[in-house]
Motif scaffolding. Sequence first.
Motif, PDB file in Angstrom:
ATOM      1  N   TYR A  26       0.836  -1.205   0.000  1.00  0.00           N
ATOM      2  CA  TYR A  26       0.000   0.000   0.000  1.00  0.00           C
ATOM      3  C   TYR A  26       0.872   1.257   0.000  1.00  0.00           C
ATOM      4  N   ILE A  54      -8.571   1.724   3.538  1.00  0.00           N
ATOM      5  CA  ILE A  54      -8.193   0.799   2.462  1.00  0.00           C
ATOM      6  C   ILE A  54      -8.806  -0.572   2.712  1.00  0.00           C
ATOM      7  N   SER A  67     -10.331   3.473  -3.424  1.00  0.00           N
ATOM      8  CA  SER A  67      -9.916   3.741  -2.039  1.00  0.00           C
ATOM      9  C   SER A  67      -9.036   4.983  -1.980  1.00  0.00           C
TER      10      SER A  67
END
Length: 131
Positions: A26, A54, A67
Amino acid sequence: MTTQKTYSIGELAREFQITTRTIRFYEDQGLLHPQRRGQTRIYLPSDRVALKLILRGKRLGLSLAESRELIQLYIPAGDNRHQLQALLGKIAEKRAMLEQQLKDIQAMQQEMDEAEQRAREAMMQLENNNV
């Protein structure tokens, strides 16, 4: 002077029951922005909130791009009306998509039931002709 709480990658991984590799992914995708102290990542509360969003988005079927869009609308301790409206819109889209998929599945099940019934009837005909 009060310092804000920070988190290590291990703390976030344990809290959200995900791997540190997932968190680094991420981060590579530009969704998390930890500070660095040497090789150590230091995550701020805003990173924790982003990670929570997320993972919530993932459970709702949102893409990482969706997201990211929602995270960018987040205002810490502010009016998040735009973010909430965007989330409601995404939920409505996903719900409509799921409802269509359900209808498609039900139609396919109906077709399978009919094909199965025809096949069983044909089998019975064959068995009766062979008697």
